[in-house]
Structures are given as C-alpha cells and as structure tokens.
Design a protein around this motif. Structure first.
Motif, mmCIF file in Angstrom:
data_model
loop_
_atom_site.group_PDB
_atom_site.id
_atom_site.type_symbol
_atom_site.label_atom_id
_atom_site.label_comp_id
_atom_site.label_asym_id
_atom_site.label_seq_id
_atom_site.Cartn_x
_atom_site.Cartn_y
_atom_site.Cartn_z
ATOM 1 N N ALA A 53 3.197 3.726 -3.298
ATOM 2 C CA ALA A 53 4.734 3.539 -4.202
ATOM 3 C C ALA A 53 4.464 3.217 -5.995
ATOM 4 N N GLN A 54 5.489 3.778 -6.730
ATOM 5 C CA GLN A 54 5.782 3.362 -7.907
ATOM 6 C C GLN A 54 7.009 3.188 -7.619
ATOM 7 N N LEU A 55 6.808 1.411 -7.872
ATOM 8 C CA LEU A 55 7.787 0.483 -8.053
ATOM 9 C C LEU A 55 8.735 0.786 -9.279
ATOM 10 N N ASP A 56 7.970 1.046 -10.501
ATOM 11 C CA ASP A 56 8.581 0.272 -11.666
ATOM 12 C C ASP A 56 7.721 1.598 -12.653
ATOM 13 N N LYS A 57 8.952 2.328 -13.229
ATOM 14 C CA LYS A 57 8.186 3.036 -14.193
ATOM 15 C C LYS A 57 8.498 3.263 -15.251
ATOM 16 N N SER A 58 9.263 2.057 -15.836
ATOM 17 C CA SER A 58 10.795 1.556 -16.781
ATOM 18 C C SER A 58 9.699 1.558 -17.963
ATOM 19 N N GLY A 59 8.147 1.157 -17.922
ATOM 20 C CA GLY A 59 7.685 0.810 -19.758
ATOM 21 C C GLY A 59 6.305 1.695 -20.344
ATOM 22 N N LEU A 60 7.149 3.083 -18.691
ATOM 23 C CA LEU A 60 6.238 4.266 -20.042
ATOM 24 C C LEU A 60 7.068 5.079 -21.325
ATOM 25 N N PRO A 61 6.024 5.173 -22.355
ATOM 26 C CA PRO A 61 6.736 5.293 -23.562
ATOM 27 C C PRO A 61 7.515 6.445 -23.514
ATOM 28 N N SER A 62 6.983 7.712 -22.284
ATOM 29 C CA SER A 62 7.602 8.752 -22.989
ATOM 30 C C SER A 62 7.679 9.808 -21.855
ATOM 31 N N ASP A 63 7.844 10.613 -21.284
ATOM 32 C CA ASP A 63 7.841 11.878 -20.144
ATOM 33 C C ASP A 63 5.914 12.275 -20.671
ATOM 34 N N ARG A 64 5.304 11.826 -21.578
ATOM 35 C CA ARG A 64 3.936 12.770 -21.431
ATOM 36 C C ARG A 64 3.470 11.809 -20.765
ATOM 37 N N PHE A 65 3.557 10.549 -20.331
ATOM 38 C CA PHE A 65 3.810 9.314 -19.554
ATOM 39 C C PHE A 65 3.474 9.134 -18.227
ATOM 40 N N PHE A 66 2.503 9.503 -17.271
ATOM 41 C CA PHE A 66 2.684 9.963 -16.013
ATOM 42 C C PHE A 66 1.322 9.221 -15.208
ATOM 43 N N ALA A 67 1.684 8.577 -14.197
ATOM 44 C CA ALA A 67 0.401 7.772 -13.631
ATOM 45 C C ALA A 67 1.266 7.858 -11.822
ATOM 46 N N GLU A 68 0.215 8.174 -11.023
ATOM 47 C CA GLU A 68 -0.075 8.172 -9.825
ATOM 48 C C GLU A 68 -0.948 7.289 -8.792
ATOM 49 N N ARG A 69 -1.112 7.421 -7.814
ATOM 50 C CA ARG A 69 -2.049 6.287 -6.676
ATOM 51 C C ARG A 69 -1.979 6.633 -5.654
ATOM 52 N N PRO A 70 -2.234 8.232 -5.588
ATOM 53 C CA PRO A 70 -2.207 8.204 -3.654
ATOM 54 C C PRO A 70 -2.390 8.466 -3.112
ATOM 55 N N GLU A 71 -3.589 7.703 -2.268
ATOM 56 C CA GLU A 71 -4.436 6.948 -1.622
ATOM 57 C C GLU A 71 -3.751 5.436 -1.572
ATOM 58 N N GLY A 72 -2.830 4.949 -2.840
ATOM 59 C CA GLY A 72 -2.460 3.569 -2.735
ATOM 60 C C GLY A 72 -4.265 2.783 -2.572
ATOM 61 N N SER A 73 -4.345 3.383 -3.362
ATOM 62 C CA SER A 73 -6.777 3.153 -3.923
ATOM 63 C C SER A 73 -6.575 2.890 -5.846
ATOM 64 N N VAL A 74 -7.390 4.106 -5.442
ATOM 65 C CA VAL A 74 -7.645 4.576 -7.556
ATOM 66 C C VAL A 74 -6.133 4.677 -7.482
ATOM 67 N N SER A 75 -5.997 4.649 -9.124
ATOM 68 C CA SER A 75 -4.964 5.227 -9.709
ATOM 69 C C SER A 75 -5.225 5.551 -11.031
#
Lengths: 118, 117
Positions: A53-75
C-alpha cells in the motif's frame, strides 16, 4: 539480501525518456521509502509504502513520477518524460516495522541510483 | 512543519583534532533526532539517534551528540577525528508517528567533514 539493493547504480537518460529505478528492500521489511537527493542537498521524501500500500505520495514532485510495490517487496520508481531537473540520486530505504523506523531509528538505506538527464 | 538547519556546509579539520558539526531543528511537537553519515558512493548509515531518555547519546566510531530542547539543537561531536571520518554528515528529524502510524525523516543539507593529515 543483506542490505537494500538498488539498480541501476547509474543511469543517463536523454530529456524526454522514461526511466525505471528498482529497489530491493531487506527481506521481510514492511516499510519502504523513496527519497530524492539533488546535488549538494539532503535527501527529500518522495513516497512511502507499507507492504504493497502506498500510504503517502505527497513528496512526488509531479505526475510524471510514479512508484509501485505490487507484491509488498520490490519497488519501482518510474519517471516519465524526464527533465533536467530530475537529475539526482534516488535513495530507497526500508525498515522492519510499520512506523517507518520512527520508533527505533532502524531505517536502512540503499546506495542510491544516480540519474543524469541530458 | 519540521525543518533542519545545518549551519556549515564544510568543516575542515586536522587529524586528531576535535570537531563539532552543528544542527538545529524546528518542530512544533516532540521529535526524534538522527545523524547519518554518507561515505563517497555509499548509502546513508545511521551514526546515532535520540529517541528519548538521556540527552547525551553515543554512536558508532566515537561520535556523540547532545539533544538540547531549549536551544532546539542536536550537535554532533568527536574528540579526536581520523582521516577515515572524511564524509558527509546529515542531521535528520522525525516528528514521530502521525495518525497513520508512520513518520518520515526531514534531512538537513549536510555538512562535509574534511579531515587532513
């Protein structure tokens, strides 16, 4: 693995290219953070995951930045249409507990991925 | 919002001399305080931390820091530095757990400690 592993260590991209940066946290660590460290600056928070779960993405500078961690390990941190101002070292950190290391200070950092956008 | 000020961007010092790296923070609530060290081409390593209790905390490699609530400071000290202490040092603050149960670190801009023979 024994520590937080990040790849690639170095990435050169032409402006407008998409890049993907990978983080392998310490096995079993619940919390995962991404930080951005510009030249001559301290790390700045980008986003936080608790398991998948991505609980906080407030620091991403723009919508060009995207992060994921689909299985709870590798991101993966993805940056679309890179700009020169995206040039920085991207740090990944993980901790065992759900507090993000706030209770214990046990937050482990990888060596970072240095992105240079030409 | 919390913030961290490291007053010196570079501190040159001779080997075996004492050193103090300054850190001041701003926060409206109780904080946890940390010092991290970053050697060239390496990740951040925790040097020491203040969570509660004694205001004088000892860390690895002979470093120590003192939490001063009235001055909102957390200066890092070492009585005798070595060449191998050359690195960048970051002070960081965490405001403890937010309602969601986690917290993030706010870092200062870093101080480069340059130890020469």
């Amino acid at each position: 693995g024994a520590g937080v592993s990040q790849s690639p260590r170095y990435k050169v991209a032409k402006r407008g290219q998409d890049v993907a940066l990978r983080c392998d946290p310490i096995s079993g660590h619940v919390s995962l953070f991404w930080y951005q460290q510009a030249l001559g600056q301290g790390p700045e928070f980008l986003t936080y995951f608790q398991n998948e779960a991505q609980l906080d993405k407030s620091g991403l500078p723009s919508d060009r930045f995207f992060a994921e961690r689909p299985e709870g390990s590798v991101s993966t941190l993805k940056i679309q249409r890179t700009q020169q101002e995206d040039s920085a070292v991207y740090l990944c950190a993980s901790s065992l507990d759900t507090s993000g290391g706030a209770n214990t200070g046990e937050l482990f950092f990888g060596e970072g991925s240095r992105l240079t956008v030409l | 919002a919390q913030s961290v000020t490291q007053l010196d961007s570079q501190v040159p010092v001779f080997e075996e001399a004492p050193v103090e790296l300054r850190c001041n923070y701003s926060s409206s609530v109780s904080v946890y305080l940390f010092w991290y060290v970053q050697y060239p081409n390496q990740g951040l390593q925790l040097l020491l931390k203040y969570l509660s209790g004694s205001t004088l905390v000892k860390g690895i490699n002979g470093f120590e820091a003192e939490f001063n609530k009235s001055q909102t400071s957390f200066h890092l000290r070492k009585p005798s530095v070595h060449i191998s202490d050359t690195a960048e040092y970051f002070c960081a603050v965490s405001e403890g757990l937010m309602n969601s149960g986690y917290s993030t670190l706010t870092f200062g801009k870093g101080t480069m400690l340059l130890v020469s023979p």
